[in-house]
Design a protein around this motif. Structure first.
Motif, PDB file in Angstrom:
ATOM      1  N   PHE A 144       0.847  -1.178   0.000  1.00  0.00           N
ATOM      2  CA  PHE A 144       0.000   0.000   0.000  1.00  0.00           C
ATOM      3  C   PHE A 144       0.886   1.232   0.000  1.00  0.00           C
ATOM      4  O   PHE A 144       2.078   1.159   0.351  1.00  0.00           O
ATOM      5  N   ALA A 204      -4.689   7.887  -0.113  1.00  0.00           N
ATOM      6  CA  ALA A 204      -4.904   6.529  -0.624  1.00  0.00           C
ATOM      7  C   ALA A 204      -5.769   5.714   0.336  1.00  0.00           C
ATOM      8  O   ALA A 204      -6.612   4.921  -0.093  1.00  0.00           O
ATOM      9  N   ARG A 205      -5.591   5.928   1.638  1.00  0.00           N
ATOM     10  CA  ARG A 205      -6.392   5.202   2.625  1.00  0.00           C
ATOM     11  C   ARG A 205      -7.855   5.659   2.593  1.00  0.00           C
ATOM     12  O   ARG A 205      -8.772   4.851   2.763  1.00  0.00           O
ATOM     13  N   ARG A 207      -9.371   6.812  -0.051  1.00  0.00           N
ATOM     14  CA  ARG A 207      -9.923   6.231  -1.277  1.00  0.00           C
ATOM     15  C   ARG A 207     -10.232   4.740  -1.090  1.00  0.00           C
ATOM     16  O   ARG A 207     -11.253   4.249  -1.563  1.00  0.00           O
ATOM     17  N   LYS A 208      -9.355   4.047  -0.379  1.00  0.00           N
ATOM     18  CA  LYS A 208      -9.605   2.625  -0.122  1.00  0.00           C
ATOM     19  C   LYS A 208     -10.840   2.442   0.754  1.00  0.00           C
ATOM     20  O   LYS A 208     -11.640   1.521   0.539  1.00  0.00           O
ATOM     21  N   SER A 209     -11.015   3.324   1.744  1.00  0.00           N
ATOM     22  CA  SER A 209     -12.178   3.238   2.617  1.00  0.00           C
ATOM     23  C   SER A 209     -13.471   3.465   1.837  1.00  0.00           C
ATOM     24  O   SER A 209     -14.483   2.776   2.057  1.00  0.00           O
ATOM     25  N   THR A 211     -13.908   2.827  -1.345  1.00  0.00           N
ATOM     26  CA  THR A 211     -14.120   1.630  -2.165  1.00  0.00           C
ATOM     27  C   THR A 211     -14.716   0.499  -1.346  1.00  0.00           C
ATOM     28  O   THR A 211     -15.632  -0.209  -1.795  1.00  0.00           O
ATOM     29  N   GLN A 212     -14.232   0.315  -0.123  1.00  0.00           N
ATOM     30  CA  GLN A 212     -14.764  -0.744   0.738  1.00  0.00           C
ATOM     31  C   GLN A 212     -16.224  -0.488   1.094  1.00  0.00           C
ATOM     32  O   GLN A 212     -17.041  -1.425   1.133  1.00  0.00           O
ATOM     33  N   GLN A 215     -18.331  -1.457  -1.815  1.00  0.00           N
ATOM     34  CA  GLN A 215     -18.475  -2.906  -1.893  1.00  0.00           C
ATOM     35  C   GLN A 215     -19.496  -3.414  -0.881  1.00  0.00           C
ATOM     36  O   GLN A 215     -20.283  -4.327  -1.179  1.00  0.00           O
ATOM     37  N   GLN A 228     -15.946   3.883  -9.376  1.00  0.00           N
ATOM     38  CA  GLN A 228     -14.624   4.334  -8.926  1.00  0.00           C
ATOM     39  C   GLN A 228     -14.023   5.341  -9.900  1.00  0.00           C
ATOM     40  O   GLN A 228     -13.381   6.315  -9.484  1.00  0.00           O
ATOM     41  N   LYS A 234     -10.219   6.587 -10.470  1.00  0.00           N
ATOM     42  CA  LYS A 234      -9.437   5.356 -10.519  1.00  0.00           C
ATOM     43  C   LYS A 234     -10.011   4.451 -11.597  1.00  0.00           C
ATOM     44  O   LYS A 234     -11.095   3.905 -11.455  1.00  0.00           O
TER      45      LYS A 234
END
Length: 286
Positions: A144, A204-205, A207-209, A211-212, A215, A228, A234
C-alpha cells in the motif's frame, strides 16, 4: 497567425523549445545557470531603457531567457544533477535498499506493480524512483502507499522493445524518471513496522475506505469499476470492452474527468470568487 501575437503563447512555445533542447542535448547545471543569470541581468538593464531599438532587443533577450529556463527545468530534474541519485552508485551491484511505496499501479496478470522511492542504499542517503513488481501468487499481501521495506539485491535496467514499432516502455518510464526495476522475492525483503505516513498515504487510505464502503453497499464488478472512475478517478479495473463501449458512445470523457476533479475545480473557483461576496452589487439579496 494572429494567435502568435499573444505574448503568453510565444513564451509558452519558447519554453517548450527549451525543454526539448534540454532533453536532446547533454547540458550541465552550472552552464545553464550562468546563461540564465546573464540573460536575466541583461534583461534588467534593458528594462530600464525606453528607446524603441532597445525594446526590440529586449524581446530577443526575453526569448533567450525563456528558452534557458526550459533547459534548466530539464537539467535540474535529471538524475545526473543529483549526487545522491542511485544511478551514480552502480545499481546493478547487490546492496541493501530502503524503499518506500509512493504509487500503486494497475497489476498485470501475474504480478502487482508499484512505483517506489529509494531512501537509502547500504544505510547511506539515496534517491530516485524504481518500478517494483511482486508476484500475485506470493504469500505476502499487496503493498500500500507509504509502506516501507528493506530489499537486498540489485536493480536491473528496464528493457527496451525487441520488435520495431513496439511500445517503448523504457522510454516511457524514463520520461517519468524511472530507469530501473526490481522483482521481489519473499526471502529477500522485509517490511518495516510503523512507516512514516505522508499526505499521499492518507489520501490513498481514504480512497480505499470509500471503495470498501461501495463494496459493502453491494456494488461489484464493472459497476464498481465505473463508479470508482467517476467518483475517485481510478480507472485501473475498467475492462477494455467497457472502455470501448463508452468510447463508441462518445462518452469516454466522463471516465477521464472524475467527479472528484470537478469538485476540486468548483472549490477552487469558489475560493477565488469569494471576494465578490463582499462587494455591494455581488451580495445576494435576502
Amino acid at each position: 497567425m494572429r494567435l502568435l501575437d499573444f505574448i503568453p503563447i510565444k513564451l509558452t512555445l519558447l519554453l517548450i523549445l527549451g525543454i526539448l533542447i534540454g532533453v536532446k542535448f547533454h547540458i550541465e547545471v552550472p552552464e545553464t545557470l550562468i546563461f540564465c543569470g546573464v540573460s536575466l541581468a541583461l534583461l534588467g538593464i534593458l528594462f530600464s531603457k525606453s528607446t524603441h531599438r532597445i525594446n526590440a532587443f529586449f524581446g530577443w533577450v526575453a526569448a533567450i531567457l525563456t528558452i534557458s529556463i526550459g533547459i534548466l527545468t530539464v537539467v535540474i530534474n535529471h538524475p545526473r544533477s543529483d549526487a545522491h541519485h542511485y544511478v551514480h552508485h552502480r545499481p546493478e551491484k547487490e546492496a541493501l535498499w530502503h524503499l518506500k511505496i509512493i504509487d500503486v499501479l494497475k497489476p498485470s496478470a501475474y504480478s502487482h506493480r508499484y512505483f517506489a522511492e529509494i531512501n537509502y542504499r547500504n544505510h547511506f542517503l539515496s534517491s530516485g524512483k524504481v518500478l517494483l513488481t511482486h508476484k500475485i501468487e506470493a504469500e505476502h499481501e499487496a503493498f500500500f502507499v507509504d509502506d516501507e521495506l528493506l530489499f537486498f539485491g540489485s536493480l536491473r535496467s528496464i528493457k527496451a522493445p525487441k520488435n520495431p514499432h513496439q511500445f517503448d516502455n523504457q522510454r516511457y518510464m524514463s520520461g517519468l524518471g524511472v530507469y530501473h526495476e526490481v522483482t521481489l522475492k519473499d526471502t529477500l525483503f522485509q517490511l518495516i513496522d510503523a512507516p512514516e505516513i505522508t499526505i499521499y498515504g492518507l489520501a490513498a487510505r481514504i480512497r480505499k475506505s470509500i471503495t470498501q464502503n461501495l463494496q459493502k453497499a453491494g456494488f461489484e464488478g464493472q459497476e464498481l469499476a465505473v463508479i470508482q472512475a467517476l467518483l475517485l478517478g481510478k480507472r485501473d479495473h475498467i475492462h477494455k470492452t467497457t472502455y470501448d463501449d463508452y468510447k463508441d458512445a462518445g462518452a469516454v470523457h466522463i471516465l477521464a474527468l472524475s467527479g472528484l476533479h470537478i469538485g476540486i475545480l468548483l472549490l477552487l473557483l469558489q475560493f477565488l470568487l469569494l471576494p465578490l461576496e463582499f462587494l455591494l452589487k455581488a451580495k445576494p439579496s435576502n
